[in-house]
Design a protein around this motif. Structure first.
Motif, PDB file in Angstrom:
ATOM      1  N   LYS A 167      -1.376  51.748 -20.490  1.00 23.44           N
ATOM      2  CA  LYS A 167      -0.162  52.509 -20.216  1.00 23.44           C
ATOM      3  C   LYS A 167      -0.509  53.768 -19.421  1.00 23.44           C
ATOM      4  CE  LYS A 167       3.518  52.583 -22.709  1.00 23.44           C
ATOM      5  NZ  LYS A 167       4.416  53.050 -23.751  1.00 23.44           N
ATOM      6  N   LEU A 168      -1.571  54.378 -19.851  1.00 24.15           N
ATOM      7  CA  LEU A 168      -1.999  55.587 -19.147  1.00 24.15           C
ATOM      8  C   LEU A 168      -2.348  55.284 -17.701  1.00 24.15           C
ATOM      9  CD1 LEU A 168      -4.292  57.191 -21.836  1.00 24.15           C
ATOM     10  CD2 LEU A 168      -2.120  58.066 -21.007  1.00 24.15           C
ATOM     11  N   ILE A 169      -2.941  54.125 -17.544  1.00 17.94           N
ATOM     12  CA  ILE A 169      -3.359  53.757 -16.203  1.00 17.94           C
ATOM     13  C   ILE A 169      -2.142  53.563 -15.301  1.00 17.94           C
ATOM     14  CG2 ILE A 169      -4.438  51.912 -14.862  1.00 17.94           C
ATOM     15  CD1 ILE A 169      -6.230  51.617 -17.486  1.00 17.94           C
ATOM     16  N   LEU A 170      -1.190  52.885 -15.865  1.00 17.87           N
ATOM     17  CA  LEU A 170       0.028  52.661 -15.084  1.00 17.87           C
ATOM     18  C   LEU A 170       0.646  53.984 -14.683  1.00 17.87           C
ATOM     19  CD1 LEU A 170       1.612  49.731 -16.994  1.00 17.87           C
ATOM     20  CD2 LEU A 170       0.703  49.723 -14.684  1.00 17.87           C
ATOM     21  N   ASN A 179      -0.919  56.647 -14.324  1.00 17.82           N
ATOM     22  CA  ASN A 179      -1.798  57.245 -13.344  1.00 17.82           C
ATOM     23  C   ASN A 179      -1.545  56.711 -11.946  1.00 17.82           C
ATOM     24  OD1 ASN A 179      -3.941  58.996 -12.782  1.00 17.82           O
ATOM     25  ND2 ASN A 179      -5.237  57.230 -12.471  1.00 17.82           N
ATOM     26  N   ILE A 180      -1.285  55.406 -11.880  1.00 19.62           N
ATOM     27  CA  ILE A 180      -1.019  54.799 -10.579  1.00 19.62           C
ATOM     28  C   ILE A 180       0.104  55.573  -9.916  1.00 19.62           C
ATOM     29  CG2 ILE A 180      -0.155  52.750  -9.388  1.00 19.62           C
ATOM     30  CD1 ILE A 180      -1.030  51.128 -11.809  1.00 19.62           C
ATOM     31  N   LEU A 214      -0.782  59.270  -8.989  1.00 23.99           N
ATOM     32  CA  LEU A 214      -1.661  59.415  -7.846  1.00 23.99           C
ATOM     33  C   LEU A 214      -0.963  59.052  -6.543  1.00 23.99           C
ATOM     34  CD1 LEU A 214      -5.106  58.173  -9.082  1.00 23.99           C
ATOM     35  CD2 LEU A 214      -4.386  60.491  -8.541  1.00 23.99           C
ATOM     36  N   VAL A 215      -0.208  57.985  -6.582  1.00 23.59           N
ATOM     37  CA  VAL A 215       0.381  57.504  -5.349  1.00 23.59           C
ATOM     38  C   VAL A 215       1.551  58.371  -4.913  1.00 23.59           C
ATOM     39  CG1 VAL A 215       1.584  55.577  -4.289  1.00 23.59           C
ATOM     40  CG2 VAL A 215      -0.382  55.178  -5.734  1.00 23.59           C
ATOM     41  N   ASN A 216       2.330  58.745  -5.875  1.00 21.50           N
ATOM     42  CA  ASN A 216       3.596  59.391  -5.530  1.00 21.50           C
ATOM     43  C   ASN A 216       3.569  60.902  -5.639  1.00 21.50           C
ATOM     44  OD1 ASN A 216       5.640  58.032  -4.540  1.00 21.50           O
ATOM     45  ND2 ASN A 216       6.669  57.573  -6.459  1.00 21.50           N
ATOM     46  N   ARG A 268       8.253  55.304 -15.674  1.00 19.32           N
ATOM     47  CA  ARG A 268       8.225  53.855 -15.751  1.00 19.32           C
ATOM     48  C   ARG A 268       8.075  53.228 -14.376  1.00 19.32           C
ATOM     49  NH1 ARG A 268      12.370  51.006 -19.635  1.00 19.32           N
ATOM     50  NH2 ARG A 268      11.299  49.281 -18.655  1.00 19.32           N
ATOM     51  N   THR A 269       7.692  51.968 -14.441  1.00 19.12           N
ATOM     52  CA  THR A 269       7.583  51.200 -13.210  1.00 19.12           C
ATOM     53  C   THR A 269       8.914  51.206 -12.461  1.00 19.12           C
ATOM     54  OG1 THR A 269       6.526  49.740 -14.760  1.00 19.12           O
ATOM     55  CG2 THR A 269       6.470  49.092 -12.462  1.00 19.12           C
ATOM     56  N   ASP A 294      10.940  53.445 -11.878  1.00 25.14           N
ATOM     57  CA  ASP A 294      11.126  54.537 -10.936  1.00 25.14           C
ATOM     58  C   ASP A 294      10.465  54.263  -9.598  1.00 25.14           C
ATOM     59  OD1 ASP A 294      12.453  55.876 -12.941  1.00 25.14           O
ATOM     60  OD2 ASP A 294      10.576  56.618 -13.763  1.00 25.14           O
ATOM     61  N   LYS A 295       9.509  53.346  -9.600  1.00 30.30           N
ATOM     62  CA  LYS A 295       8.877  52.999  -8.327  1.00 30.30           C
ATOM     63  C   LYS A 295       9.630  51.879  -7.630  1.00 30.30           C
ATOM     64  CE  LYS A 295       4.536  53.026  -7.140  1.00 30.30           C
ATOM     65  NZ  LYS A 295       3.155  52.521  -7.121  1.00 30.30           N
TER      66      LYS A 295
END
Lengths: 238, 691
Positions: free
Chosen positions: B5-8, B10-11, B14-16, B22-23, B25-26
């Motif tokens: 979950k933390l990794i997600l 983090n993705i 970092l990217v945004n 949550r996913t 929002d992407k």
């Protein structure tokens, strides 16, 4: 509507564990109880790691800290599962009425490992699966279309890995083989750190590394439960 | 696992570089716009609604840049349904009806782009055409020479079962166009940029059905399906009226009134965006002329007439305000309400009417009237024209005797009685190309604020030049207002002609228009109202769409109440603030901010159609306005990538293969477990593999 995407991902992540459950677990109530019991302990491990992550505020921004702590706590709980099963084997035997399950350490390891795997796979992918329901898919602002497939594959990997790790780990404790134990911990750490690569969106690399990890661990576990290449060959031939 | 979950997390971080939970929002990007919504009358539903209650309408974005794009969408396109992005100059009746009736269109996105836009009006060619006086011939939408809104497409009164969203903000328009350009332009094989619009409307059918449903379920649920359009009329009298006890007040037949009226409200197809700037010139004219007239009449001598200045509300929807006013007058004891401490009025108290209609063009103004008012009109016109020449105001005014009257409140009075002396001021030719649309803005009106520091409570001198150019809207409104006031002055003072050089205040017009069209944080409002605390108005104009009973629309009427009160008030000297708290005495900061006590005459009356008050009203009778507005839960829109069929099938097939394969494999391994694994604990361990 992306129901197709949802089911595709769900089947990919949970197809194999479902098959495993149907053929190897569902025939015996005691196995189901063990499965749920180990899932519960994994949840406790999750709770504990979250608490630690929550308390150490300065380290919150370092993801790697959380990852390592969580891996270690999960492995500690795997040990606790082993100890608990060991202590309660007499009672369980009475309950089960089938000594085969209880006395076969490999079966115990397999069932509790699958329990660990299923619950961690669920935790990893439920949020994402819910979003996969649609109507949108990844890739508008950034991110790739392969996001859902990748995360489903990663969920499958962690489920299988947990199963194999438990087999190796239980055997390691049983035979006091420190090398086996450290293999499990290192493999777990390796897998978790690999997922950190996801942030740079090199999904192919993550998947390849994880699959290699799964295959290696599988071979190791296969060897531990007494499998050899000869047996495999004989099995396929006939 | 928490780490995953933390990794997600983090993705995303970092990217945004924005924090997302949550996913989701992407995947989605919210789009803020103004939604077309549903209104109902006695027979029809108009406006838009999205398809489902839980999920909105989804369509693939497709930019319409030519006729070909429309044909592409309506002729079996590759990945339906579509949500065409349409520019205002393509928002024609023909195009929109074509898209609406196509099976391949699930939503329409209107972007904000005024380039090459000549006209844009969703009102019908003959507004309010079913509510009028009884004589013929009148406005005929088929005959372009007779229509009052020649640029009208009538889309405001069409029913859409798809949502339409207007993206007023440039960045929102750019977002959807960029998304289309990035993902949809090239090929249809890939994932396509789509929009989901949620604007589900609770009401359907017509007002009668929906009011009945709302009432029958009122005990169970507090919510209604639709609410009547309603607001408040604002009125004030030139001379203060006698204060009477509300308990035994009676009508005084000797009180004679001339009504000077204008319509106050406006409308548009889209929620929350309807400035109605050009039509507001009639209100500015009324305010200016009331101010001027109050200044020049003799305060001590009573005329045989009093003047009732009225701002009718809800007139865009079949004259709700004027209908209610007449209804109240006919009830004999309803207008003004007893709480006003004045005598009630009846229709007999009203002797004449001057209605200020749409003044799109101030250079040539016509006084429309029926044949019955001919003598009144010619007398009034000649009086006005003599002042026009004397004061050199350069307004071209002529009387027009016609049965085809402009769509104004006077129609309701003439429906009651065609002999009622009525004059309607309106521009000779309707020139508002953006009537009742989102583009009827200050640019359309050609209004620019001069921000002079002049005292707006002072009159202009016709011999002196002002801060405003002679072709500015301020001067034009001032001149017409001056003439209307002087025409009224003649009526009030029989023979005494106005001999001064003072004319209406152009600064007042400037300040008034700024307050209503730009921001309520303005000099005029600040001078006529004591703001509490630090608040002194908003940075945007008040909403004048009549709407349902809500605080948001009360703001506009509230200010009209204060402005009309101010211009018709009389300064009372030597009274302190403490003694000036009970109406009709009202304390204001004043144009010079010195603080003054004013004797006011203004009040509010209901602008709610009698159709909703009368028991057992026959909705089919076409007697009163029956407009209602549907309720809704949520108005929202978001864009996202819709996975292509290829991608979807790929994902599904991979998953399915994995599922089948794993069942086969696990079955196989399980059945051969004894051979595969060296199970020391099983009984069969010693047996050799049986091949």
């Amino acid at each position: 509507m992306t129901l197709a995407e949802f089911f595709g991902c769900a089947f990919l992540a949970f197809g194999p564990p479902l098959a495993m459950f149907c053929y190897t677990i569902s025939d015996s109530p005691i196995k189901i109880i063990l499965l749920i019991f180990s899932s519960f302990l994994w949840l406790l491990a999750l709770l504990l790691s979250s608490i630690i992550w929550f308390i150490f505020i300065p380290l919150k921004s370092y993801l790697i800290f959380g990852v390592v702590v969580s891996v270690l706590i999960q492995e500690a709980f795997r040990f606790i599962v082993y100890k608990l099963l060991d202590k309660t084997s007499a009672g369980l035997e009475e309950l089960a009425g089938n000594s085969l399950v209880i006395h076969n350490k490999t079966v115990l390891a397999y069932v509790s490992g699958l329990g660990f795997g299923i619950i961690s796979g669920l935790f990893q992918s439920v949020n994402i699966l819910a979003d996969a329901l649609g109507p949108g898919t990844m890739g508008l602002k950034s991110g790739s279309e392969m996001f859902f497939l990748t995360s489903a594959t990663m969920a499958l990997c962690i489920i299988l890995l947990h199963t194999f790790w438990s087999i190796i780990f239980f055997d390691g404790i049983h035979h006091r083989n420190k090398a086996h134990l450290s293999f499990v911990i290192l493999s777990h750490l390796f897998f978790s750190i690999t997922t950190l690569l996801n942030s740079s969106e090199i999904y192919s690399l993550t998947i390849i590394l994880s699959v290699i990890n799964v295959i290696l661990t599988m071979c190791f576990a296969f060897k531990i439960v007494g499998g050899t290449f000869e047996k495999l060959k004989r099995c396929i031939i006939c | 696992m928490i780490k995953i979950k933390l990794i997600l997390l983090n993705i995303v971080i970092l990217v945004n570089t924005v924090y997302c939970d949550r996913t989701k929002d992407k995947i989605y990007e919210n789009i803020s716009g103004h939604m077309c919504f549903r209104r109902l009358n006695a027979t029809h539903q108009t406006g838009c609604s999205s398809a489902g209650k839980s999920r909105g309408s989804v369509g693939v974005l497709h930019l319409i840049s030519s006729e070909d794009d429309i044909n592409f969408i309506i002729n079996d396109p590759p990945s339906p349904p579509y949500a065409p992005i349409i520019l205002p100059n393509h928002f024609t009746r023909e195009n929109i009806i074509k898209l609406r009736d196509s099976n391949y269109v699930s939503a329409i996105v209107l972007v904000n782009d005024t380039s090459d836009l000549d006209n844009f009006s969703q009102e019908s060619k003959c507004p309010n055409q079913f509510f009028r006086h009884a004589k013929q011939p009148v406005c005929d939408s088929k005959n372009q020479n007779t229509v009052w809104n020649p640029f009208g497409t009538g889309l405001l009164h069409e029913n859409f079962d798809i949502p339409i969203i207007f993206l007023a903000k440039k960045e929102e328009s750019d977002k959807v166009i960029k998304c289309y350009n990035d993902f949809n332009k090239a090929s249809s094989r890939k994932s396509l940029c789509s929009i989901e619009i949620n604007s589900f409307m609770a009401a359907s059918g017509n007002s009668e059905i929906c009011i009945r449903r709302s009432r029958s379920l009122a005990i169970i649920r507090q919510l209604t399906f639709c609410d009547p359009l309603q607001g408040k009329n604002v009125y004030g009298t030139l001379y203060p009226r006698e204060i009477v006890n509300p308990i035994n007040r009676t009508n005084d037949i000797d009180e004679k009134f001339i009504i000077v009226s204008a319509h106050f409200d406006t409308t548009s197809m889209f929620d929350g965006i309807a400035l109605g700037a050009m039509e507001f010139s009639s209100v500015a004219t009324l305010i200016s002329s009331a101010h001027f007239l109050k200044k020049i009449i003799k305060k001590d001598k009573k005329s045989k007439y009093n003047i009732l200045f009225m701002l009718f509300n809800g007139e865009s929807y079949d004259y709700i305000g004027s209908q209610r006013f007449i209804y109240d007058l006919k009830k004999n004891d309803s207008f003004p309400s007893p709480s006003s401490y004045t005598r009630p009025l009846t229709l007999d108290n009203i002797v004449m009417m001057i209605d200020i209609g749409a003044l799109d063009d101030f250079d040539s103004v016509s006084i429309y009237h029926l044949n019955e008012s001919e003598s009144f009109a010619s007398k009034f016109t000649s009086a006005i024209n003599s002042y026009n020449n004397k004061l050199k105001l350069n307004v071209n005014i002529n009387a027009v005797n016609s049965n085809n009257l402009p769509p104004v409140s006077a129609q309701m009075f003439l429906r009651e009685n065609p002999n009622f002396p009525t004059l309607i001021f309106a521009s000779k030719k309707p020139k508002n190309k953006f009537y009742h649309s989102v583009y009827d803005d200050v640019k359309n009106m050609k209004f620019s604020y001069y921000n002079t520091s002049e005292d707006f409570d002072q009159l202009d001198d016709s011999t002196k030049i002002t801060h405003f150019p002679s072709d500015s809207i301020q001067i034009k409104i001032r001149n017409v207002a001056t003439l209307i006031s002087l025409g009224l002055y003649n009526l009030l003072n029989e023979d005494n002609k106005y001999a001064e050089n003072l004319i209406a205040s152009s600064t007042l017009v400037d300040e008034f228009l700024y307050c209503y069209l730009k921001a309520t944080k303005c000099r005029l409002f600040d001078s006529i109202f004591v703001f509490s605390n630090d608040f002194n108005g908003l940075d945007y104009p008040p909403q004048r769409y009549v709407s349902v009973q809500a605080a948001i629309t009360l703001e506009a009427t509230g200010w009209a109440y204060r402005v009309l009160g101010f211009v018709l008030s009389q300064k009372i000297e030597n009274i302190q603030k403490e003694n000036c708290t009970v109406l009709p005495y009202y304390w204001i900061p004043g144009s010079l901010k010195t603080g003054e006590c004013r004797l006011t005459t203004q009040n509010l009356s209901y602008a709610l159609s009698p159709a909703f008050e009368e028991e057992g009203y026959n909705y089919k009778s076409n007697l009163y306005s029956t407009w209602t507005e549907s309720t809704w839960n949520d108005l929202s829109a978001r864009i996202f990538l819709q996975p292509s069929t290829a991608h979807e099938s790929l994902t599904f097939i991979i998953g399915l293969i994995m599922l089948i394969l794993s069942f086969i494999l696990v079955y196989f391994i399980n059945s051969k477990a004894e051979i595969l694994f060296n199970d020391i604990n099983t009984e069969h361990v010693a047996l050799p593999a049986q091949c």
